[in-house]
Design an enzyme around this catalytic site. Structure first.
Site, PDB file in Angstrom:
ATOM      1  N   ASP A  48       0.740  -1.124  -0.133  1.00  0.00           N
ATOM      2  CA  ASP A  48       0.104   0.004   0.063  1.00  0.00           C
ATOM      3  C   ASP A  48       0.798   1.152   0.109  1.00  0.00           C
ATOM      4  O   ASP A  48       1.785   1.602   0.923  1.00  0.00           O
ATOM      5  CB  ASP A  48      -0.879  -0.029   1.269  1.00  0.00           C
ATOM      6  CG  ASP A  48      -1.858   1.066   1.221  1.00  0.00           C
ATOM      7  OD1 ASP A  48      -1.835   2.092   0.621  1.00  0.00           O
ATOM      8  OD2 ASP A  48      -2.752   1.109   1.963  1.00  0.00           O
ATOM      9  N   ARG A  49       0.652   2.217  -0.998  1.00  0.00           N
ATOM     10  CA  ARG A  49       1.562   3.219  -1.096  1.00  0.00           C
ATOM     11  C   ARG A  49       1.142   4.317  -0.235  1.00  0.00           C
ATOM     12  O   ARG A  49       1.761   5.299   0.087  1.00  0.00           O
ATOM     13  CB  ARG A  49       1.297   3.874  -2.471  1.00  0.00           C
ATOM     14  CG  ARG A  49       2.413   3.178  -3.740  1.00  0.00           C
ATOM     15  CD  ARG A  49       1.851   1.838  -4.087  1.00  0.00           C
ATOM     16  NE  ARG A  49       0.458   2.170  -4.479  1.00  0.00           N
ATOM     17  CZ  ARG A  49      -0.470   0.886  -4.381  1.00  0.00           C
ATOM     18  NH1 ARG A  49      -0.050  -0.239  -3.724  1.00  0.00           N
ATOM     19  NH2 ARG A  49      -1.546   0.910  -5.083  1.00  0.00           N
ATOM     20  N   CYS A  79       0.635   5.335 -11.386  1.00  0.00           N
ATOM     21  CA  CYS A  79       0.230   5.418 -10.186  1.00  0.00           C
ATOM     22  C   CYS A  79       0.616   6.947  -9.630  1.00  0.00           C
ATOM     23  O   CYS A  79       1.899   6.873  -9.667  1.00  0.00           O
ATOM     24  CB  CYS A  79       0.335   4.266  -9.313  1.00  0.00           C
ATOM     25  SG  CYS A  79       0.171   4.659  -7.453  1.00  0.00           S
ATOM     26  N   ASN A  80      -0.129   7.840  -9.292  1.00  0.00           N
ATOM     27  CA  ASN A  80       0.516   9.042  -8.771  1.00  0.00           C
ATOM     28  C   ASN A  80       1.152   8.852  -7.334  1.00  0.00           C
ATOM     29  O   ASN A  80       2.295   9.517  -7.435  1.00  0.00           O
ATOM     30  CB  ASN A  80      -0.835  10.063  -8.161  1.00  0.00           C
ATOM     31  CG  ASN A  80      -1.398  10.603  -9.681  1.00  0.00           C
ATOM     32  OD1 ASN A  80      -0.914  11.598 -10.346  1.00  0.00           O
ATOM     33  ND2 ASN A  80      -2.267   9.955 -10.217  1.00  0.00           N
ATOM     34  N   THR A  81       0.668   8.085  -6.485  1.00  0.00           N
ATOM     35  CA  THR A  81       1.353   8.022  -5.305  1.00  0.00           C
ATOM     36  C   THR A  81       2.528   7.271  -5.182  1.00  0.00           C
ATOM     37  O   THR A  81       3.456   7.868  -4.294  1.00  0.00           O
ATOM     38  CB  THR A  81       0.320   7.357  -4.122  1.00  0.00           C
ATOM     39  OG1 THR A  81      -0.958   7.950  -4.335  1.00  0.00           O
ATOM     40  CG2 THR A  81       0.806   7.369  -2.788  1.00  0.00           C
ATOM     41  N   ALA A  82       2.831   6.378  -5.974  1.00  0.00           N
ATOM     42  CA  ALA A  82       4.193   5.764  -6.223  1.00  0.00           C
ATOM     43  C   ALA A  82       5.144   6.489  -6.608  1.00  0.00           C
ATOM     44  O   ALA A  82       6.445   6.147  -6.406  1.00  0.00           O
ATOM     45  CB  ALA A  82       4.040   4.647  -7.315  1.00  0.00           C
ATOM     46  N   CYS A 189      -5.348  10.788  -8.816  1.00  0.00           N
ATOM     47  CA  CYS A 189      -5.241   9.525  -8.532  1.00  0.00           C
ATOM     48  C   CYS A 189      -5.826   8.701  -9.811  1.00  0.00           C
ATOM     49  O   CYS A 189      -6.719   9.277 -10.449  1.00  0.00           O
ATOM     50  CB  CYS A 189      -6.199   9.142  -7.157  1.00  0.00           C
ATOM     51  SG  CYS A 189      -6.300   7.479  -6.926  1.00  0.00           S
TER      52      CYS A 189
END
Length: 229
Positions: A48-49, A79-82, A189
């Site tokens: 989970d990022r 993936c933005n968060t990654a 996202c």
């Protein structure tokens, strides 16, 4: 010959497929061989990022190295968060990365907006704050309780719920951002565009995944310089 694109995906799978559809649609091609060779790792087992105790970085680094070994010449992360692990991903593979957050922030600037409202996870919002500031722009975020609503919507989308209720609630969050002073909306996202498009808000709407796909096409076809590794 175009550059071979490696895509780190699976976060989540439906969002990665959506990115690949956009990549194909945005490529100027008259026949199969005009398209970009793309090597994709759809890995839904990436930790989970958004969990500060999880450690997705090493898994993402391993994925990037494997893509390089398979022949990728430039990378993208669906993936933005990654992107919080972008430096590690580039270092582990030795490949240049086409940065989604930088690309979406530049697209927001190009709308003429001075403040962008971003629908994203908290780690992604931290990155957007930095990248938007580099564009001379401010970041507008949701109030804490509305941010929790957003995260719940993302989980519902990941579980396959893309129905009218989810769509209406996501659109309502953009109204909140507009009321707080946003002059453009960034879907920060990759699940957001699965339930929302530009017709769902009166403000300029930047789909970060679509912006990334457009830039990947330009870089891989030699229409734009390759980012520094």
């Amino acid at each position: 010959m175009s550059l071979v694109l490696g895509v780190l995906g699976g976060m989540g799978p439906a969002a990665t497929v959506d990115f690949l559809v956009k990549l194909q649609a945005l490529t100027p091609a008259e026949r199969d061989r005009d398209h970009i060779r793309t090597i994709v790792d759809i890995n839904p087992q990436v930790p989970d990022r958004t969990d500060p105790l999880a450690k997705p970085g090493p898994v993402l680094a391993e994925m990037a190295g494997a893509l390089q070994g398979a022949g990728a010449e430039v990378l993208a992360i669906a993936c933005n968060t990654a992107h919080a692990h972008a430096d590690l991903i580039s270092r582990s593979s030795g490949l240049p990365l086409i940065d989604m957050i930088a690309t979406a922030s530049a697209a927001a600037r190009d709308t003429g907006a001075h403040r962008a409202g971003v629908l994203g996870t908290r780690p992604a919002l931290k990155l957007y704050r930095e990248y938007l500031a580099a564009q001379g722009m401010g970041l507008i975020t949701l109030e804490p309780e509305r941010q929790e609503v957003f995260m719940d919507l993302i989980q519902r989308i990941k579980s396959g719920d893309v129905g009218p209720a989810v769509r209406a609630e996501m659109a309502a969050l953009t109204v909140d951002l507009a009321a707080a002073g946003a002059e453009a909306i960034i879907a920060g996202c990759t699940e957001v565009p699965l339930v929302m498009s530009s017709g769902d808000t009166r403000l300029p709407f930047i789909d970060a995944g679509e912006a990334l796909a457009r830039r990947c096409v330009a870089v891989c076809l030699g229409l734009e310089p390759v980012p520094a590794a």
